[in-house]
Write a protein that holds these residues in place. Structure first.
Motif, PDB file in Angstrom:
ATOM      1  N   LEU A 106       0.840  -1.197   0.000  1.00  0.00           N
ATOM      2  CA  LEU A 106       0.000   0.000   0.000  1.00  0.00           C
ATOM      3  C   LEU A 106       0.876   1.248   0.000  1.00  0.00           C
ATOM      4  O   LEU A 106       1.973   1.253   0.565  1.00  0.00           O
ATOM      5  N   GLN A 107       0.335   2.307  -0.597  1.00  0.00           N
ATOM      6  CA  GLN A 107       1.064   3.570  -0.671  1.00  0.00           C
ATOM      7  C   GLN A 107       0.572   4.532   0.404  1.00  0.00           C
ATOM      8  O   GLN A 107      -0.636   4.830   0.490  1.00  0.00           O
ATOM      9  N   LYS A 147      -3.176   6.012  -0.206  1.00  0.00           N
ATOM     10  CA  LYS A 147      -3.645   6.347  -1.540  1.00  0.00           C
ATOM     11  C   LYS A 147      -4.662   5.307  -2.014  1.00  0.00           C
ATOM     12  O   LYS A 147      -4.376   4.107  -1.972  1.00  0.00           O
ATOM     13  N   ASP A 148      -5.817   5.783  -2.454  1.00  0.00           N
ATOM     14  CA  ASP A 148      -6.848   4.916  -3.026  1.00  0.00           C
ATOM     15  C   ASP A 148      -6.523   4.757  -4.513  1.00  0.00           C
ATOM     16  O   ASP A 148      -7.033   5.488  -5.372  1.00  0.00           O
ATOM     17  N   VAL A 149      -5.681   3.793  -4.820  1.00  0.00           N
ATOM     18  CA  VAL A 149      -5.140   3.662  -6.171  1.00  0.00           C
ATOM     19  C   VAL A 149      -6.225   3.341  -7.189  1.00  0.00           C
ATOM     20  O   VAL A 149      -6.247   3.899  -8.298  1.00  0.00           O
ATOM     21  N   ASN A 150      -7.148   2.440  -6.832  1.00  0.00           N
ATOM     22  CA  ASN A 150      -8.174   2.043  -7.807  1.00  0.00           C
ATOM     23  C   ASN A 150      -9.417   2.928  -7.762  1.00  0.00           C
ATOM     24  O   ASN A 150     -10.359   2.732  -8.535  1.00  0.00           O
ATOM     25  N   ASN A 173      -6.594  -4.482  -0.400  1.00  0.00           N
ATOM     26  CA  ASN A 173      -5.423  -5.040  -1.083  1.00  0.00           C
ATOM     27  C   ASN A 173      -5.389  -4.693  -2.564  1.00  0.00           C
ATOM     28  O   ASN A 173      -4.333  -4.749  -3.200  1.00  0.00           O
ATOM     29  N   ASP A 174      -6.561  -4.303  -3.097  1.00  0.00           N
ATOM     30  CA  ASP A 174      -6.598  -3.916  -4.507  1.00  0.00           C
ATOM     31  C   ASP A 174      -5.878  -2.596  -4.752  1.00  0.00           C
ATOM     32  O   ASP A 174      -5.648  -2.220  -5.906  1.00  0.00           O
ATOM     33  N   GLY A 222       1.490  -3.781   8.274  1.00  0.00           N
ATOM     34  CA  GLY A 222       2.884  -3.936   7.895  1.00  0.00           C
ATOM     35  C   GLY A 222       3.112  -3.960   6.404  1.00  0.00           C
ATOM     36  O   GLY A 222       4.246  -3.800   5.943  1.00  0.00           O
ATOM     37  N   ASP A 223       2.049  -4.151   5.605  1.00  0.00           N
ATOM     38  CA  ASP A 223       2.197  -4.284   4.155  1.00  0.00           C
ATOM     39  C   ASP A 223       2.085  -2.928   3.464  1.00  0.00           C
ATOM     40  O   ASP A 223       1.292  -2.732   2.547  1.00  0.00           O
TER      41      ASP A 223
END
Length: 1006
Positions: free
Chosen positions: A788-789, A823-826, A833-834, A919-920
């Motif tokens: 994740l960003q 950041k909500d990338v999608n 996780n998307d 942690g991801d």
């Protein structure tokens, strides 16, 4: 008259006696002097022998010597790389000698596999490592000593006693195993922790496919050829060395007890939970309790000598390493005997090594527990080391007082004993028949066997909160492995005018077997006199026994042609055909060809650059194979211990079921590699440059990708020829050596390696493969970060409300000021996780090594730097201590977000489950670049006129240090960490760091 005659007679007698006395007095003289090479440099350790006797000495580092000899004796001076020279004493007391270079010896000979070749005639990529550089360092294994000494060779070590270093030659070749093939004195084997590096005479690294093709299917990861020491013609030589080292481990800078309590209280307050009732009477420094100063001792002695027809070498070694973590140590005792003899056209020899190693390792049976470098940061400083209220008497978590599920590392060290002992016999017997100078037959029989004993003892007691009260337990196994090798080769070597031809044909057969018996018992008896457990398998109850046996065989045919025209045009062609029992009959055999050419431009008539001594261009192409899979992967596995109920009587019937899927279509994976290189020597070879560019592609990569259990597979992921991997790289090594005056000489070299790998395709219809926080996708390097960003920290509620997607939906409605913004990338209005993206590579863009040395009179100095740059790594330490949630200790001085402290990158303390505690994320990705002073040493050779008085020919004392300077921005303990999971190679989660080592050594020779 009679008196006069008597006087004359007496006078003559006295004169005669005086002459006899003088003759006797001058019949033995002490001769001293200096032996020099043709280039004016000292011929260090040259041999000086009184001709016709066994009386001889060796010159010191500066070529100086002293020897007793008769006045009419003849002294024979000899040294490797020079022609022998005889000088009559003739009553002289000082004899200085200059030896003439022997061109046939001066040209360095390289071991290339089933033969040798002059270095100037090489057409492939081979690195030669100075054995002396390896033996200067305090290391357990050969691989660990190779750091920074050769281009294209990446080595990562660790500080656990007996730990094997991870070595990769020219980067990623497959997805299972990066270990190169070791060939020791002609034996296909390993150079693991039971091999004594002090026995090495020479070491060559075959890097490209053309160089390694003679070893065919086992050479895809490169080949390391080791030749151990031999005796030389001359009197008996005894050499001894002793090295003592003190080691210490880097430690974390953790919060003190009061700082820890303050931060944990904050986390519970922000979560709306009652605070823990900490035991304020306890202040445990878990690092002080777990880590200690270690010690290494390395003792060696060797005997060597020989005559005109035979030579021998014997050595003994003791290596002991008391680790820097409590209850860890490693011991090795090894012996070696190498001997050879020659009679006419027949030669015979043997190499035999025996070793016994014992390792006491730390570790617990549960995930996240048993690693001391994780345990010391997860345990509270308010927990005592020992607590008599708990089973076993050790302190750990307590509800409401210390609510943590961390493990007590002291308890694990004392309640779990894990020991591995290995006794190994490794040797070969060879014989040669050379009826003509141009034709030689060689037979080589190699045999290696090891007897392994593993003991796991779990005593009664607990080390973590809510742990079940398990009984005492011992789990043991005894195993034996055998490796038998038969080789026959025939070599033809002849010159025809300007043409030189060397041809080799041969066949090899190797059989390997491994068998193990294991057993387990619970509720062990305790010796009432000592309190120790009886760990023999005839005590206790609930016995379980098991065992297995694996066998495999490899049959090979090989051939090589070397052609040299006028020392200008070089050709080397190899073919090897391998058949392995690991594959089905349909795919058992495969062939691996290679060809390489070279052009020595400096020998062309048109080349007139006097400053250049050597200029050679090289091009090669080769194919290598790998069958690095289990012995029976192409067969199905059946469980015959099942049961099934049938009929109206519900009778249990015996049954069998397939538990592991088979793949009868398995075949060799194949590495195809092209190499372009050049070798340059200038200014009388004081400056040398070697550079290579290569492109490698591994096809039909053998790997077991995960499959669903619903397929009926319950025996591990079945192997298939799935992926294709490509690897490109550039290597360059620049070295310079020179001498100033008679007393000062120096040398320096720098090597640079740049590698790029990518997964061309995954195969099996897969698009990507996930492992932890990484993803492997076609067209990308293996194990890219997939996280994740983050986008800063929310400072107030207004920022939370304004963090929306294109539709105006609040993305993190449950967040509070002080939480991390993602950041909500999608763009779906939520963080899942998307929203993860590929964010960086764990592979360094380039690595380097810098080596330098100098000598002045009797002093010598050397150092070695290594560096790795532009790799993105995951800081597992930070992923624990920088999450302020009350479950563990924290980094000293950490200041989480508060309204009064908004300018920080650490989110607010919070004991609840929160996105901020994940942690991801990219929050824990860091730049893993570093430069490290791997070794620095200073030595002094005691003058010979001093040590000769006590009977020694040579004596040297030295001091050295390893891993004492590291330049890095990485926040973990050690940027040079090891992770054996190829998909998570950039994850540092409790890796044993390299230890700082301070050594003092003594070397003696006589």
């Amino acid at each position: 008259m009679r008196t006069i005659v008597q006087f004359i007679f007496n006078t003559k007698c006295l004169l005669f006696l005086a002459m006899l006395t003088a003759q006797y007095g001058y019949s033995q003289v002490e001769v001293s002097g200096t032996v020099m090479g043709s280039d004016g440099s000292p011929a260090a350790f040259a041999n000086i022998i009184v001709k016709g006797t066994t009386n001889g000495v060796s010159a010191d580092l500066d070529g100086k010597y002293t020897i007793g000899a008769a006045t009419d004796a003849v002294l024979v001076f000899s040294s490797v790389g020079f022609q022998s020279k005889e000088v009559a004493v003739n009553g002289q007391t000082t004899i200085n000698v200059t030896l003439t270079a022997d061109v046939s010896q001066l040209e360095e000979v390289i071991v290339i596999g089933y033969g040798t070749q002059k270095k100037k005639d090489l057409t492939s990529a081979i690195s030669v490592v100075d054995a002396g550089q390896i033996q200067k360092r305090q290391s357990t294994t050969v691989a660990e000593s190779l750091q920074g000494l050769a281009t294209g060779v990446s080595v990562r070590g660790g500080g656990q006693p007996g730990q094997e270093a991870k070595i990769e030659i020219r980067g990623l070749k497959n997805l299972q195993n990066s270990n190169p093939l070791y060939v020791i004195d002609g034996i296909i084997t390993t150079a693991n922790r039971d091999f004594n590096p002090n026995d090495i005479e020479s070491i060559q690294i075959l890097k490209d496919a053309a160089a390694a093709a003679i070893y065919g299917s086992r050479a895809a990861n490169g080949v390391i050829i080791i030749t151990t020491k031999r005796g030389k013609k001359g009197p008996l030589k005894i050499e001894a060395s002793s090295k003592l080292s003190i080691t210490n481990v880097p430690t974390y800078d953790l919060a003190s007890r009061d700082e820890f309590i303050s931060l944990t209280n904050m986390a519970y307050d922000n979560a709306g939970k009652p605070r823990q009732n900490f035991n304020l009477g306890v202040n445990t420094d878990w690092q002080k309790e777990t880590f200690r100063t270690g010690m290494i001792q390395d003792q060696n002695v060797s005997f060597s000598g020989g005559g005109d027809n035979s030579t021998f070498f014997m050595s003994a070694n003791y290596f002991g390493n008391e680790g820097t973590v409590i209850d860890t140590d490693f011991d090795r005792v090894s012996f070696r005997v190498n001997a050879s003899g020659k009679k006419g056209i027949f030669s015979i020899g043997e190499n035999l090594a025996l070793s016994n190693s014992k390792a006491n390792e730390t570790g617990g049976p549960e995930a996240m527990r048993g690693n001391p470098f994780i345990d010391v940061i997860r345990m509270y400083p308010t927990i005592p080391v020992r607590d008599s209220r708990n089973p076993g008497g050790y302190g750990y978590g307590e509800e409401g007082v210390a609510t943590t599920f961390a493990a007590n590392p002291v308890a694990i060290a004392n309640l779990i004993d894990q020991k591995i002992e290995n006794f190994r016999v490794r040797g070969n017997l060879w014989a040669e028949l050379q009826p003509w100078e141009f034709l030689k037959y060689r037979f080589n029989f190699g045999y290696e066997t090891s007897f392994d004993h593993f003991v796991y003892l779990r005593k009664v007691g607990n080390w973590t909160l809510n742990q079940p009260a398990d009984p005492s337990l011992t789990n043991q196994n005894r195993a034996q492995s055998q490796n038998t090798l038969f080789e026959h080769t025939l070599t033809f070597n002849k010159n025809f005018g300007k043409h030189s031809i060397t041809a080799l044909i041969g066949t090899t057969y190797q059989k390997l077997s491994y068998e193990q018996q294991n057993g387990q018992k619970r509720n062990l008896l305790i010796n009432p006199n000592t309190g120790n457990y009886f760990d023999v398998l005839d005590t206790g109850d609930n016995g379980i026994v098991g065992g297995f046996k694996n066998e495999s065989a490899l049959l090979s045919y090989l051939g090589r042609l070397e052609y040299n025209y006028d020392n200008r045009y070089l050709l080397n062609a190899v073919i090897r055909r391998d058949g392995s029992s690991k594959f089905s009959d349909a795919n058992k055999w495969s062939s691996f060809p290679s060809v390489s050419v070279g052009w020595r431009i400096n020998n062309e008539s048109f080349f007139k650059v006097k400053e250049i001594n050597e200029l050679k261009l090289r091009v090669s192409y080769g194919e290598l194979g790998s069958g690095n899979i289990g012995e029976y992967e192409y067969r199905s596995f059946i469980n015959t211990f099942g049961g099934a109920v049938f009929g109206s009587g519900q009778t249990v019937q015996p049954s069998a079921t397939q538990i592991k899927l088979s793949n009868p279509n398995l075949k060799w994976e194949t590495l195809k590699q092209t190499n372009f290189g050049f070798d340059l020597g200038m200014y009388d070879n004081r400056l040398s440059v070697t550079a290579d560019y290569f492109i490698a592609k591994t096809e039909d990569v053998l790997f077991g990708f995960p499959i669903l259990l619903s397929t009926g597979n319950d025996g591990g992921n079945p192997i298939s020829n799935a992926a294709t991997i490509q690897n490109k790289g550039f290597e360059i090594n620049v070295a310079f050596n020179d001498k100033i005056g008679d007393d000062f000489s120096y040398n320096a070299s720098v090597n640079f390696t740049s590698l790029r790998n990518k997964l061309v395709s995954l195969g099996n219809g897969l698009n990507e493969s996930y492992s932890g926080n990484t993803v492997t996708q076609a067209g990308q390097p293996v194990g890219m970060w997939y996280v994740l960003q983050t986008d800063g920290i929310f400072q107030n509620q207004a920022e939370i409300n304004s963090h929306v997607n294109a539709a105006g939906q609040v993305i993190q409605p449950d967040a509070a000021p002080g939480d991390i913004r993602y950041k909500d990338v999608n763009g779906d209005g939520q963080i899942t996780n998307d929203d993860k993206i590929v964010d960086g590579s764990p592979w360094p863009k380039f690595e380097m090594g810098f080596n330098a040395g100098a000598s002045y009179k009797n002093f010598d100095f050397s150092m070695n730097w290594i560096g790795s740059f532009d790799a993105t790594v995951y800081n597992g330490y930070s992923s624990i201590v920088d999450v302020i949630n009350g479950d563990h200790n924290y980094r000293a001085g950490v200041r989480p977000w508060t309204p009064e402290n908004p300018n920080t990158n650490t989110p607010r303390a919070n004991n609840n489950t929160s996105l901020s505690n994940r942690g991801d994320t990219d929050r824990f990705l860091e730049d893993g670049s570093f430069a490290r002073l791997k070794y620095i040493g200073l030595g002094y050779t005691i003058p010979k006129d001093v040590i000769s008085k006590i009977g020694f020919d040579r004596a040297r004392i030295s001091v050295s240090a390893q891993n004492v300077i590291t330049i890095t921005k990485y926040g973990g303990l050690d940027p040079e960490f090891v992770n054996n999971n190829i998909f998570e190679r950039g994850v540092d989660f409790g890796s044993f760091p390299n230890v700082r080592t301070y050594s003092v050594g003594v070397e003696l020779g006589f």
